[in-house]
Design a protein around this motif. Structure first.
Motif, mmCIF file in Angstrom:
data_model
loop_
_atom_site.group_PDB
_atom_site.id
_atom_site.type_symbol
_atom_site.label_atom_id
_atom_site.label_comp_id
_atom_site.label_asym_id
_atom_site.label_seq_id
_atom_site.Cartn_x
_atom_site.Cartn_y
_atom_site.Cartn_z
ATOM 1 N N ALA A 30 35.356 18.655 -21.881
ATOM 2 C CA ALA A 30 36.675 19.078 -21.934
ATOM 3 C C ALA A 30 37.153 20.357 -22.391
ATOM 4 O O ALA A 30 37.607 21.077 -21.610
ATOM 5 C CB ALA A 30 37.544 17.834 -22.443
ATOM 6 N N LEU A 31 36.475 20.663 -23.679
ATOM 7 C CA LEU A 31 36.599 21.779 -23.979
ATOM 8 C C LEU A 31 36.074 22.954 -23.300
ATOM 9 O O LEU A 31 36.577 24.006 -23.079
ATOM 10 C CB LEU A 31 36.323 21.877 -25.628
ATOM 11 N N ALA A 32 35.044 22.765 -22.874
ATOM 12 C CA ALA A 32 33.938 23.680 -21.883
ATOM 13 C C ALA A 32 35.032 24.071 -20.628
ATOM 14 O O ALA A 32 35.081 25.026 -20.274
ATOM 15 C CB ALA A 32 32.735 23.547 -21.753
ATOM 16 N N GLN A 33 35.541 22.984 -19.955
ATOM 17 C CA GLN A 33 36.295 23.173 -18.653
ATOM 18 C C GLN A 33 37.484 23.830 -19.047
ATOM 19 O O GLN A 33 37.757 24.639 -18.162
ATOM 20 C CB GLN A 33 36.256 21.644 -18.268
ATOM 21 N N ALA A 34 37.969 23.321 -20.132
ATOM 22 C CA ALA A 34 39.372 24.227 -20.593
ATOM 23 C C ALA A 34 39.316 25.475 -20.820
ATOM 24 O O ALA A 34 40.073 26.430 -20.472
ATOM 25 C CB ALA A 34 40.178 23.369 -21.756
ATOM 26 N N ALA A 35 37.983 25.947 -21.466
ATOM 27 C CA ALA A 35 37.883 27.346 -21.691
ATOM 28 C C ALA A 35 37.448 28.217 -20.563
ATOM 29 O O ALA A 35 38.314 29.306 -20.484
ATOM 30 C CB ALA A 35 36.638 27.480 -22.745
ATOM 31 N N ALA A 36 36.787 27.494 -19.431
ATOM 32 C CA ALA A 36 36.687 28.327 -18.479
ATOM 33 C C ALA A 36 37.924 28.599 -17.542
ATOM 34 O O ALA A 36 38.164 29.356 -17.046
ATOM 35 C CB ALA A 36 35.432 27.263 -17.559
ATOM 36 N N ASP A 37 38.708 27.292 -17.485
ATOM 37 C CA ASP A 37 40.126 27.525 -16.750
ATOM 38 C C ASP A 37 40.859 28.555 -17.213
ATOM 39 O O ASP A 37 41.624 29.336 -16.728
ATOM 40 C CB ASP A 37 40.794 26.160 -16.874
ATOM 41 N N ALA A 38 40.958 28.922 -18.584
ATOM 42 C CA ALA A 38 41.657 29.678 -19.555
ATOM 43 C C ALA A 38 41.271 31.003 -19.110
ATOM 44 O O ALA A 38 42.224 32.021 -18.952
ATOM 45 C CB ALA A 38 41.661 29.320 -20.989
ATOM 46 N N CYS A 39 40.013 31.347 -19.023
ATOM 47 C CA CYS A 39 39.270 32.422 -18.639
ATOM 48 C C CYS A 39 39.677 33.177 -17.267
ATOM 49 O O CYS A 39 40.113 34.287 -17.043
ATOM 50 C CB CYS A 39 37.761 32.497 -18.967
ATOM 51 N N ARG A 40 39.838 31.903 -16.173
ATOM 52 C CA ARG A 40 40.032 32.215 -14.941
ATOM 53 C C ARG A 40 41.534 32.427 -14.827
ATOM 54 O O ARG A 40 41.851 33.887 -14.160
ATOM 55 C CB ARG A 40 39.772 31.086 -14.037
ATOM 56 N N LEU A 41 42.489 31.789 -15.655
ATOM 57 C CA LEU A 41 43.821 32.195 -15.551
ATOM 58 C C LEU A 41 44.012 33.523 -16.274
ATOM 59 O O LEU A 41 44.981 34.379 -15.750
ATOM 60 C CB LEU A 41 44.684 31.059 -16.351
ATOM 61 N N ALA A 42 43.278 33.977 -17.233
ATOM 62 C CA ALA A 42 43.759 35.128 -17.989
ATOM 63 C C ALA A 42 43.251 36.373 -16.926
ATOM 64 O O ALA A 42 43.918 37.324 -16.990
ATOM 65 C CB ALA A 42 42.769 35.394 -19.228
ATOM 66 N N ALA A 43 42.250 36.212 -16.146
ATOM 67 C CA ALA A 43 41.731 37.068 -15.129
ATOM 68 C C ALA A 43 42.857 37.369 -14.182
ATOM 69 O O ALA A 43 43.162 38.154 -13.789
ATOM 70 C CB ALA A 43 40.378 36.867 -14.714
ATOM 71 N N GLU A 44 43.228 36.121 -13.521
ATOM 72 C CA GLU A 44 44.378 36.194 -12.668
ATOM 73 C C GLU A 44 45.341 37.044 -13.232
ATOM 74 O O GLU A 44 46.261 37.640 -12.474
ATOM 75 C CB GLU A 44 44.975 34.994 -12.021
ATOM 76 N N LEU A 45 45.969 36.525 -14.475
ATOM 77 C CA LEU A 45 47.157 37.206 -14.919
ATOM 78 C C LEU A 45 47.317 38.840 -15.109
ATOM 79 O O LEU A 45 47.952 39.483 -15.009
ATOM 80 C CB LEU A 45 47.831 36.399 -15.905
ATOM 81 N N SER A 46 45.904 39.311 -15.459
ATOM 82 C CA SER A 46 45.339 40.399 -15.682
ATOM 83 C C SER A 46 45.578 41.416 -14.632
ATOM 84 O O SER A 46 46.141 42.471 -14.320
ATOM 85 C CB SER A 46 44.137 40.496 -16.351
ATOM 86 N N ARG A 47 45.137 40.616 -13.288
ATOM 87 C CA ARG A 47 45.108 41.473 -11.839
ATOM 88 C C ARG A 47 46.781 41.451 -11.439
ATOM 89 O O ARG A 47 46.932 42.375 -11.060
ATOM 90 C CB ARG A 47 44.291 40.555 -10.929
#
Length: 156
Positions: free
Chosen positions: A68-85
């Motif tokens: 769950a922690l690994a999945q949440a970290a991956a989701d957070a990274c994807r969200l951060a990349a989208e927000l950055s764009r």
């Protein structure tokens, strides 16, 4: 989380929130992120598709927490990349805006999670702010987040 759920089964969401807080303190983060609480009812805690949830103290609970922690970290990274764009897009369209106070509104959008569509600051009136947000939507620089027509929220 397991300790809190064992003591108070009715406080499961609080236990996951507390687990995120302890994780942030352990890693010396300035603020906790909702990593585990976002995955508490996710697939990492299912034995098989549609099966019973893995509960604290049961076999494979620690493994499920790690997944769950690994999945949440991956989701957070994807969200951060989208927000950055999206933030880059907002900054790129800023010179195209001629409205008074547009810079203040853009800064609020960059600083806050969501901004009211009827935002009133010293420069734009609420009607001017509404037109500005409509223009920003046309330029695909912001999204309408609330899905409502009477009280609208905008953000990246």
């Amino acid at each position: 989380a397991a300790r809190v759920i064992t003591m108070r089964p009715d406080a499961e969401l609080f236990a996951w929130w507390l687990a995120d807080l302890v994780l942030a303190q352990s890693l010396r983060w300035p603020r906790p992120l909702p990593l585990l609480i976002a995955q508490a009812f996710g697939p990492a805690f299912r034995r098989e598709a549609g099966g019973k949830r893995i509960r604290p103290g049961e076999k494979d609970f620690e493994r499920a927490v790690c997944l769950a922690l690994a999945q949440a970290a991956a989701d957070a990274c994807r969200l951060a990349a989208e927000l950055s764009r999206r933030a880059e897009r907002l900054i790129a369209v800023a010179p195209k805006l001629r409205a008074k106070g547009a810079g203040d509104v853009i800064q609020r959008l960059l600083d806050d999670d969501a901004v009211s569509g009827s935002l009133t600051t010293k420069n734009p009136s609420r009607f001017a702010a509404r037109r500005l947000f409509e223009r920003l939507q046309q330029l695909e620089a912001v999204r309408e987040l609330s899905g409502r027509t009477t009280f609208r929220l905008f953000g990246l």
